[in-house]
Design an enzyme around this catalytic site. Sequence first.
Site, PDB file in Angstrom:
ATOM      1  N   HIS A  24       0.831  -1.218   0.000  1.00 32.36           N
ATOM      2  CA  HIS A  24       0.000   0.000   0.000  1.00 32.36           C
ATOM      3  C   HIS A  24       0.863   1.265   0.000  1.00 32.36           C
ATOM      4  O   HIS A  24       0.433   2.309   0.477  1.00 32.36           O
ATOM      5  CB  HIS A  24      -0.955   0.047   1.206  1.00 32.36           C
TER       6      HIS A  24
ATOM      7  N   SER B  66      14.833  21.582 -16.581  1.00 32.08           N
ATOM      8  CA  SER B  66      13.636  22.389 -16.815  1.00 32.08           C
ATOM      9  C   SER B  66      14.041  23.656 -17.548  1.00 32.08           C
ATOM     10  O   SER B  66      15.118  24.203 -17.300  1.00 32.08           O
ATOM     11  CB  SER B  66      12.993  22.732 -15.472  1.00 32.08           C
TER      12      SER B  66
ATOM     13  N   LYS C 116      16.201  21.961 -11.494  1.00 33.88           N
ATOM     14  CA  LYS C 116      15.514  20.692 -11.742  1.00 33.88           C
ATOM     15  C   LYS C 116      16.368  19.653 -12.472  1.00 33.88           C
ATOM     16  O   LYS C 116      17.142  19.969 -13.353  1.00 33.88           O
ATOM     17  CB  LYS C 116      14.241  20.922 -12.573  1.00 33.88           C
TER      18      LYS C 116
ATOM     19  N   GLU D 282       9.570   8.284 -16.931  1.00 32.89           N
ATOM     20  CA  GLU D 282       8.222   8.838 -17.134  1.00 32.89           C
ATOM     21  C   GLU D 282       7.711   8.495 -18.528  1.00 32.89           C
ATOM     22  O   GLU D 282       6.544   8.134 -18.717  1.00 32.89           O
ATOM     23  CB  GLU D 282       8.234  10.360 -16.963  1.00 32.89           C
TER      24      GLU D 282
END
Length: 464
Positions: A162, A283, A289, A296
């Site tokens: 979980h 970024s 970043k 992804e």
Amino acid sequence: MKTKTGTDKPWGGRFTEKTATSAETFSASIHFDKRLYRYDIAGSMAHAKMLAKVGLLNSAELEQILGGLTEIESEIENNTFVFRPELEDIHMNIEKVLVEKTGQAGEKLHTARSRNDQVALDMRLYLRHESQHLITLLSDLQKGFVILAREYLGVIMPGYTHLQRAQPVLLAHHLLAYYEMFSRDKARLSDCLKRINILPLGSGALAGTSLPIDRDFVARELGFSAVSANSMDAVSDRDFMVEFLAACGLIQIHLSRFSEELVLWTSQEFNFVEIADRFCTGSSIMPQKKNPDMPELIRGKSGRVLGNLMALLTVLKGLPMTYNRDLQEDKEPVFDTVDTVSQSLAVMADLLSGLSFNREILGHATEKGFMTATDLAEYLVRKNIPFRQAHAIVGQAVAYCIANAKDLTDLSLRDLQEFSGTITEDVFDVLAGEGSVNSRKTAGGTAESAVMPALEKAETDLGI
Ligand code: ARG
């Protein structure tokens, strides 16, 4: 009286009008099925040899056909072959140029063959090749996981259920879970290969042929394990593609699950692992970043891989026997899945070699969150307390700790004895992460003594 009819198409004999431009553009598949050229040529060569063997071609004609096809293959490879959309597909593009090169000999190639059994053959040869390639890529990826498992063998980390900290595990155990998933993926592709590797050629348009062909000869030439048993099935069966797309769907899902973990683990909240800069992007506005774009994208590409499976199933639903032009829609989903899954596998394998796990943070992460509570319960079971009672006792100890902002490891022997008089000094062995991990010695468990044989077996199987 013979009147001049027909169009410029190889099938134009009974036609009196040229195909409408809209229809021609709409139905052409050459822009995507040209990728089948190698298989189409290999199939034609085997077919021509068989035609010669049974006396439907003489040896001079066979030589001309084989020579012409070899030339066409190198022209395609050198990008000098001109594909003509008005010839619809790869089969007619190659045949037309062969006829231009060899005249009557080339005109005999399509004897006892239809594009319906030809395209089924091409797709089987193509998927046989791609399935084998995917199996190789899967092995390369597995090597990456196994190398990491060996490198970080002693490292303990939280195991989750979980997404809540559950029990300490070895990082190696976690990594080898992916080794197992990809082993099953390889097995699924191998199994699918059994049904891919059946020769459909010789089925004709749908009903076989009156000509004396030798299908077993073609099967042997092309390395098929058997010839299809029913011509009607053989020209309309796309089950093997559905199976392939389903197997690929699972590969992408497995990649996506690990991608998700990398996205989580590289966040500052976890900080379990660092991905090498060469696999990350920055970024355009936030200078600080460093983003995990490769995982992804792999995760995101699951959408198209699963979509391709759905697309093909939907094409097949409700198709009457036998071949229908709908079936031309089988190719793009398959090609797209082959491209997406093979690139995803290759990128992930590459990226694994650039992962550095943060040993210290992983280790400390198991100290909080009562992760050895189950060990304490099992300790009490060994002291002859029924498991349900043991569970309740430990639950009370946890509740006490929460109320007093402590962890189980902060409790003294005397504190612990408040919950059960059976507890003695040896309890501290099971409360520590390492003791907890190494006590899970059952086959398939996370103790180093159980992970080690799994790791060694994986290394042997992969030849490392
Ligand atoms: N391009 C076609 C396909 O992919 C080849 C078979 C065409 N057969 C036919 N009868 N029109 O399915």
